[in-house]
Design a protein around this motif. Structure first.
Motif, PDB file in Angstrom:
ATOM      1  N   ALA A 152       0.810  -1.216   0.000  1.00 43.64           N
ATOM      2  CA  ALA A 152       0.000   0.000   0.000  1.00 43.64           C
ATOM      3  C   ALA A 152       0.844   1.267   0.000  1.00 43.64           C
ATOM      4  CB  ALA A 152      -0.931   0.004   1.215  1.00 43.64           C
ATOM      5  N   LEU A 153       2.131   1.150   0.275  1.00 42.89           N
ATOM      6  CA  LEU A 153       2.985   2.336   0.222  1.00 42.89           C
ATOM      7  C   LEU A 153       3.119   2.875  -1.202  1.00 42.89           C
ATOM      8  CD1 LEU A 153       5.831   1.382   2.737  1.00 42.89           C
ATOM      9  CD2 LEU A 153       4.089   3.169   3.024  1.00 42.89           C
ATOM     10  N   GLN A 154       2.771   2.063  -2.203  1.00 45.19           N
ATOM     11  CA  GLN A 154       2.843   2.535  -3.590  1.00 45.19           C
ATOM     12  C   GLN A 154       1.914   3.726  -3.826  1.00 45.19           C
ATOM     13  OE1 GLN A 154       5.045   1.490  -5.909  1.00 45.19           O
ATOM     14  NE2 GLN A 154       5.917   0.316  -4.203  1.00 45.19           N
ATOM     15  N   ASP A 155       0.827   3.786  -3.029  1.00 48.55           N
ATOM     16  CA  ASP A 155      -0.063   4.950  -3.144  1.00 48.55           C
ATOM     17  C   ASP A 155       0.664   6.249  -2.829  1.00 48.55           C
ATOM     18  OD1 ASP A 155      -2.326   3.757  -3.993  1.00 48.55           O
ATOM     19  OD2 ASP A 155      -3.311   3.631  -2.039  1.00 48.55           O
ATOM     20  N   HIS A 156       1.725   6.163  -2.040  1.00 51.77           N
ATOM     21  CA  HIS A 156       2.383   7.366  -1.537  1.00 51.77           C
ATOM     22  C   HIS A 156       3.653   7.713  -2.311  1.00 51.77           C
ATOM     23  CE1 HIS A 156      -0.138   5.836   1.749  1.00 51.77           C
ATOM     24  NE2 HIS A 156      -0.302   7.102   2.071  1.00 51.77           N
ATOM     25  N   VAL A 157       3.862   7.055  -3.437  1.00 50.92           N
ATOM     26  CA  VAL A 157       4.961   7.442  -4.327  1.00 50.92           C
ATOM     27  C   VAL A 157       4.439   7.777  -5.725  1.00 50.92           C
ATOM     28  CG1 VAL A 157       6.715   6.141  -3.079  1.00 50.92           C
ATOM     29  CG2 VAL A 157       5.433   5.036  -4.923  1.00 50.92           C
ATOM     30  N   SER A 158       3.135   7.626  -5.931  1.00 50.98           N
ATOM     31  CA  SER A 158       2.576   7.872  -7.268  1.00 50.98           C
ATOM     32  C   SER A 158       2.484   9.369  -7.543  1.00 50.98           C
ATOM     33  CB  SER A 158       1.189   7.228  -7.371  1.00 50.98           C
ATOM     34  OG  SER A 158       0.294   7.823  -6.456  1.00 50.98           O
ATOM     35  N   LEU A 159       2.752   9.731  -8.803  1.00 50.41           N
ATOM     36  CA  LEU A 159       2.651  11.113  -9.274  1.00 50.41           C
ATOM     37  C   LEU A 159       1.987  11.104 -10.644  1.00 50.41           C
ATOM     38  CD1 LEU A 159       6.175  12.558  -8.343  1.00 50.41           C
ATOM     39  CD2 LEU A 159       3.988  13.225  -7.318  1.00 50.41           C
ATOM     40  N   PRO A 160       1.195  12.110 -10.962  1.00 46.50           N
ATOM     41  CA  PRO A 160       0.564  12.156 -12.292  1.00 46.50           C
ATOM     42  C   PRO A 160       1.615  12.442 -13.360  1.00 46.50           C
ATOM     43  CG  PRO A 160       0.137  14.178 -11.088  1.00 46.50           C
ATOM     44  CD  PRO A 160       0.811  13.267 -10.123  1.00 46.50           C
ATOM     45  N   PRO A 161       1.512  11.816 -14.495  1.00 53.66           N
ATOM     46  CA  PRO A 161       2.508  12.061 -15.561  1.00 53.66           C
ATOM     47  C   PRO A 161       2.314  13.444 -16.180  1.00 53.66           C
ATOM     48  CG  PRO A 161       0.774  10.605 -16.352  1.00 53.66           C
ATOM     49  CD  PRO A 161       0.516  10.798 -14.882  1.00 53.66           C
ATOM     50  N   GLY A 162       3.433  14.001 -16.657  1.00 54.06           N
ATOM     51  CA  GLY A 162       3.373  15.265 -17.379  1.00 54.06           C
ATOM     52  C   GLY A 162       3.485  16.501 -16.523  1.00 54.06           C
ATOM     53  N   TYR A 163       3.705  16.347 -15.234  1.00 52.57           N
ATOM     54  CA  TYR A 163       3.798  17.507 -14.343  1.00 52.57           C
ATOM     55  C   TYR A 163       5.204  17.608 -13.774  1.00 52.57           C
ATOM     56  CZ  TYR A 163      -1.297  18.042 -14.335  1.00 52.57           C
ATOM     57  OH  TYR A 163      -2.607  18.252 -14.711  1.00 52.57           O
ATOM     58  N   ASN A 164       5.663  18.849 -13.574  1.00 56.24           N
ATOM     59  CA  ASN A 164       6.907  19.175 -12.878  1.00 56.24           C
ATOM     60  C   ASN A 164       8.117  18.413 -13.428  1.00 56.24           C
ATOM     61  OD1 ASN A 164       5.541  20.868 -10.777  1.00 56.24           O
ATOM     62  ND2 ASN A 164       4.605  18.890 -10.254  1.00 56.24           N
ATOM     63  N   PRO A 165       8.455  18.579 -14.694  1.00 57.65           N
ATOM     64  CA  PRO A 165       9.589  17.822 -15.268  1.00 57.65           C
ATOM     65  C   PRO A 165      10.930  18.210 -14.651  1.00 57.65           C
ATOM     66  CG  PRO A 165       8.752  19.452 -16.822  1.00 57.65           C
ATOM     67  CD  PRO A 165       7.772  19.416 -15.712  1.00 57.65           C
ATOM     68  N   ARG A 166      11.114  19.473 -14.305  1.00 58.85           N
ATOM     69  CA  ARG A 166      12.407  19.874 -13.734  1.00 58.85           C
ATOM     70  C   ARG A 166      12.597  19.287 -12.339  1.00 58.85           C
ATOM     71  NH1 ARG A 166      12.645  26.252 -14.317  1.00 58.85           N
ATOM     72  NH2 ARG A 166      10.377  26.037 -14.025  1.00 58.85           N
ATOM     73  N   THR A 167      11.507  19.122 -11.602  1.00 58.71           N
ATOM     74  CA  THR A 167      11.616  18.480 -10.289  1.00 58.71           C
ATOM     75  C   THR A 167      12.031  17.021 -10.445  1.00 58.71           C
ATOM     76  OG1 THR A 167       9.917  19.974  -9.411  1.00 58.71           O
ATOM     77  CG2 THR A 167      10.358  17.966  -8.163  1.00 58.71           C
ATOM     78  N   MET A 168      11.564  16.371 -11.511  1.00 61.74           N
ATOM     79  CA  MET A 168      11.962  14.987 -11.764  1.00 61.74           C
ATOM     80  C   MET A 168      13.463  14.899 -12.047  1.00 61.74           C
ATOM     81  SD  MET A 168       9.144  13.541 -11.300  1.00 61.74           S
ATOM     82  CE  MET A 168       7.584  14.351 -10.935  1.00 61.74           C
ATOM     83  N   VAL A 169      13.962  15.861 -12.789  1.00 63.66           N
ATOM     84  CA  VAL A 169      15.401  15.888 -13.074  1.00 63.66           C
ATOM     85  C   VAL A 169      16.184  16.113 -11.792  1.00 63.66           C
ATOM     86  CG1 VAL A 169      17.220  17.106 -14.318  1.00 63.66           C
ATOM     87  CG2 VAL A 169      15.020  16.658 -15.442  1.00 63.66           C
ATOM     88  N   LEU A 170      15.689  17.022 -10.921  1.00 65.23           N
ATOM     89  CA  LEU A 170      16.342  17.267  -9.638  1.00 65.23           C
ATOM     90  C   LEU A 170      16.374  15.992  -8.801  1.00 65.23           C
ATOM     91  CD1 LEU A 170      17.573  19.138  -7.479  1.00 65.23           C
ATOM     92  CD2 LEU A 170      15.222  19.744  -6.798  1.00 65.23           C
ATOM     93  N   ALA A 171      15.303  15.221  -8.835  1.00 64.40           N
ATOM     94  CA  ALA A 171      15.267  13.968  -8.081  1.00 64.40           C
ATOM     95  C   ALA A 171      16.316  12.995  -8.592  1.00 64.40           C
ATOM     96  CB  ALA A 171      13.864  13.354  -8.173  1.00 64.40           C
ATOM     97  N   GLN A 172      16.470  12.887  -9.911  1.00 73.79           N
ATOM     98  CA  GLN A 172      17.483  11.988 -10.472  1.00 73.79           C
ATOM     99  C   GLN A 172      18.880  12.425 -10.046  1.00 73.79           C
ATOM    100  OE1 GLN A 172      16.824  11.953 -14.693  1.00 73.79           O
ATOM    101  NE2 GLN A 172      14.740  11.090 -14.515  1.00 73.79           N
ATOM    102  N   GLN A 173      19.105  13.725 -10.030  1.00 72.12           N
ATOM    103  CA  GLN A 173      20.410  14.247  -9.626  1.00 72.12           C
ATOM    104  C   GLN A 173      20.708  13.893  -8.163  1.00 72.12           C
ATOM    105  OE1 GLN A 173      20.775  18.473 -10.185  1.00 72.12           O
ATOM    106  NE2 GLN A 173      22.613  18.610  -8.928  1.00 72.12           N
ATOM    107  N   LEU A 174      19.719  14.055  -7.296  1.00 75.78           N
ATOM    108  CA  LEU A 174      19.915  13.726  -5.887  1.00 75.78           C
ATOM    109  C   LEU A 174      20.182  12.240  -5.695  1.00 75.78           C
ATOM    110  CD1 LEU A 174      17.121  15.959  -4.272  1.00 75.78           C
ATOM    111  CD2 LEU A 174      19.601  16.262  -4.054  1.00 75.78           C
ATOM    112  N   ARG A 175      19.552  11.407  -6.490  1.00 77.10           N
ATOM    113  CA  ARG A 175      19.778   9.971  -6.379  1.00 77.10           C
ATOM    114  C   ARG A 175      21.209   9.613  -6.780  1.00 77.10           C
ATOM    115  NH1 ARG A 175      17.619   6.770  -2.865  1.00 77.10           N
ATOM    116  NH2 ARG A 175      15.339   6.721  -2.907  1.00 77.10           N
TER     117      ARG A 175
END
Length: 673
Positions: free
Chosen positions: A346-369
């Motif tokens: 059930a934790l998968q509910d808490h990592v889901s994000l709608p597609p097509g939103y906030n692309p630069r934040t996604m890039v920032l997340a990859q950088q932090l990883r």
């Protein structure tokens, strides 16, 4: 400059002006709760009616009244979409009250205005039951009673002050009855309804739409008051938990609607430790089934007459909306752990994000990883890195962040770098989810201020707050408040953001800020007393009153018996007082009437206005100079002297002595001697 002299006006004009002033007060208390057009229409009608009465002009005919009523009904329909319901009903009542003054020609019409105004007074409690509202209604009530008493004095030109004294006396005589009914009449559910939600002010909602409000207005009204037993926790630990928002569609956060079966859903798994904190909460009505408790409460708050349950997200809910003031006790632990310790489906509910939103934040997340490595062990390091970015990246906490577009997290992290707690918490949770770290938003209230007058902590709507919870393996859900990194003063006892003040309010505060703070604390303490002893007088407190009266296990039947007993006792007391008053009402006249009645039984008639001296003369004429007649005549003359002689004159008998002598008199026969 000509001034209006009320004493020189004809009585009908003066009385009408007074009634119009009272109606204006009743209507004026509704300003802000009724549509602007309704306020303008009512004010225009009252000004028109005032002009007509001052100039002595005739009232408008029925076409005018019918046209205004039609316009009002059409405007009500356009505003509320219906002619029924609370808001539409209040609007129509106010309009009808104003329009009724245009056909007020006789006393009968005035009585209709009186009782329509009394009914309008009740509608004020739909929106507010505060001490200030009660004071305004009391003034209006005394004004209406004064006008009503004055209308029952048709002869002459009685002053309004006399009618006001009678009205106040009536209110004082009715106060004990009202007190008994308040204490013993069975408590029923409130009759007032639900006001509409104000979306542009601080406070809590069941959803959170990020970036749609360009300017936030801090709402200074009180949300709840808290009284701790013993030493309260530090202000920075005062997190009062409310709705938890886990579902995000790109624009709006909502409570979670898990698609997993119940057996796979997350459980609270709450574990508390440390010393318990016991406290009492007085919560203002917010029309939601939420209870706010200090994080975290492992046992249900004690709410009289209400079923309470805790969700898996540690939110406490009731079985009905809280539409009236409620007081409850709770026990919390500021040291706690909750949620699963190992990964769950059930934790998968808490990592889901709608597609097509906030692309630069996604890039920032990859950088932090890439910087901190994969796996759950890196999650604490990543969270610390994001918090450091908020502290050192030039981010600010503001009431005027401007209106955000589609990619709210991108704009916050890279463009605007400013916002209030909703922007900060939402952007933080979005970034966490982009990092595959389960996260969600928790809303509630944070902080508060201690009222030094009554010792209660006051939590206001401006203290509404949003923070984040992230799930860490081996720890469960962990609170992370990203706003504390941007603005430490928002958390704890430092200076918080304040709403802009008007020129007058700012001048008064700058003149003597200490005095203003003390007056405010005293007023809020008085309001709190009103809430505790009047608005929060519930069924439970009624039964507690019966316990204090000696009932071991009180019930509604016992309450009815006590109420009936009090009514019977008060009725007997009133009857005894009436009898006593009758006996005390001018005993001299009553004694004279007894003598006159006795003489009439012997055949000597007299009028009610016949004085004692004349009665003595008639006794002597009827029965001659017999001893009995002489004693009766002498007694009548002494009775007159007792009434009209100079105070302190010698040989003046007392009334008690005359009463005793009257019982000893020997009365002659009916036929003359």
């Amino acid at each position: 400059m000509n001034t209006l002299n009320l004493s020189a006006l004809p009585r009908e004009t003066r009385d009408t002006l007074f009634l119009l002033a009272v109606v204006a007060w009743v209507v004026g208390m509704q300003v802000g709760q009724i549509p602007v057009w309704c306020t303008a229409l009512a004010a225009g009608v009252l000004v028109w009616r005032t002009t007509l009465v001052l100039r002595g002009l005739p009232l408008p005919g029925w076409p005018w009244r019918l046209g205004l009523l039609t316009i009002a009904m059409a405007a009500t329909w356009a505003t509320h979409g219906t002619l029924l319901g609370q808001d539409a009903g209040v609007t129509l009542v106010v309009v009808l009250l104003a329009l009724k003054t245009l056909e007020m020609r006789a006393r009968r019409d005035a009585f209709v205005v009186f009782f329509l105004a009394f009914f309008t007074l009740l509608t004020h409690f739909f929106q507010s039951q505060s001490l200030l509202t009660a004071a305004g209604i009391l003034i209006a009530l005394l004004g209406l009673l004064t006008a009503l008493v004055n209308a029952h004095m048709p002869v002459g030109r009685p002053p309004l002050a006399q009618a006001a004294r009678i009205a106040c006396g009536m209110a004082l005589m009715g106060a004990p009855i009202m007190l008994v009914l308040f204490l013993l009449f069975p408590r029923m559910a409130p009759l007032w309804g639900v006001p509409s939600e104000d979306r542009g002010r601080s406070g809590l909602s069941s959803t959170m739409r990020v970036g749609q409000i360009a300017e936030l207005v801090l709402d200074d009204t009180i949300a709840l008051r808290v009284r701790f037993e013993g030493r309260p926790p530090p202000q920075g630990e005062l997190y009062f938990r409310g709705p938890v928002l886990s579902h995000f569609d790109g624009i709006e956060w909502r409570p979670t609607r898990s698609e997993f079966p119940t057996r796979l859903a997350l459980n609270s798994e709450l574990v508390v430790s440390g010393e318990p904190i016991r406290y009492e909460v007085t919560m203002e009505p917010h029309r939601r089934p939420w209870l706010f408790v200090l994080e975290a409460a492992s046992q249900a708050p004690e709410v009289p007459g209400t079923n309470v349950r805790m969700t898996s997200e540690l939110q406490w809910l009731t079985d009905r909306p809280m539409s009236s003031l409620v007081r409850y006790t709770a026990v919390s632990h500021t040291t706690f752990r909750h949620g699963p310790l190992t990964p769950a489906v059930a934790l998968q509910d808490h990592v889901s994000l709608p597609p097509g939103y906030n692309p630069r934040t996604m890039v920032l997340a990859q950088q932090l990883r890439r910087e901190h490595g994969p796996g759950p062990d890196a999650s604490p390091r990543i969270i610390n890195a994001v918090m450091d970015r908020l502290r050192t990246g030039g981010y600010t906490y503001t009431l005027e962040p401007g209106q955000y577009g589609q990619h709210t997290a991108d704009e916050f992290w890279f463009d605007r770098r400013q916002g209030f707690c909703e922007h900060i918490a939402s952007s933080f949770v979005i970034l966490m989810r982009a990092l595959d770290i389960p996260a969600r938003i928790v809303t509630g209230y944070q902080g508060g201020e201690l009222n030094g007058v009554d010792g209660y902590w006051t939590v206001r709507q401006r203290d509404a707050h949003a923070w984040a919870e992230v799930w860490l393996q081996g720890q469960g859900w962990v609170r992370v408040d990203p706003t504390s990194a941007v603005s430490p003063g928002r958390i704890g006892s430092l200076q918080r953001l304040n709403a802009p003040e008007g020129a007058l309010a700012g001048a008064i505060r700058n003149l003597n800020p200490t005095m203003v703070a003390q007056l405010r604390a005293a007023w809020e303490a008085a309001n709190n007393r009103w809430n505790q002893w009047v608005l929060n007088y519930t069924e439970g407190r009624q039964l507690d009153l019966l316990k204090n009266l000696g009932f071991p296990s009180p019930s509604w039947t016992d309450l009815a018996y006590v109420l009936i007993g009090v009514i019977v006792f008060v009725s007997l007391l009133g009857a005894a007082w009436t009898l006593w008053e009758r006996q005390q009402h001018d005993p001299w006249l009553r004694l004279l009437q007894r003598a006159r009645t006795r003489l009439q039984a012997l055949g000597l008639d007299s009028a009610d206005h016949t004085p004692p001296r004349e009665l003595a003369h008639r006794v002597q004429q009827r029965w001659g100079r017999s001893e009995a007649a002489q004693r009766i005549a002498q007694w009548l003359l002494q009775l007159e002297a007792q009434r009209y002689s100079r105070p302190g004159a010698p040989d003046t008998p007392t009334l008690a002595a005359l009463q005793r002598e009257f019982r000893q008199l020997a009365w002659p026969r009916k036929d003359p001697l």
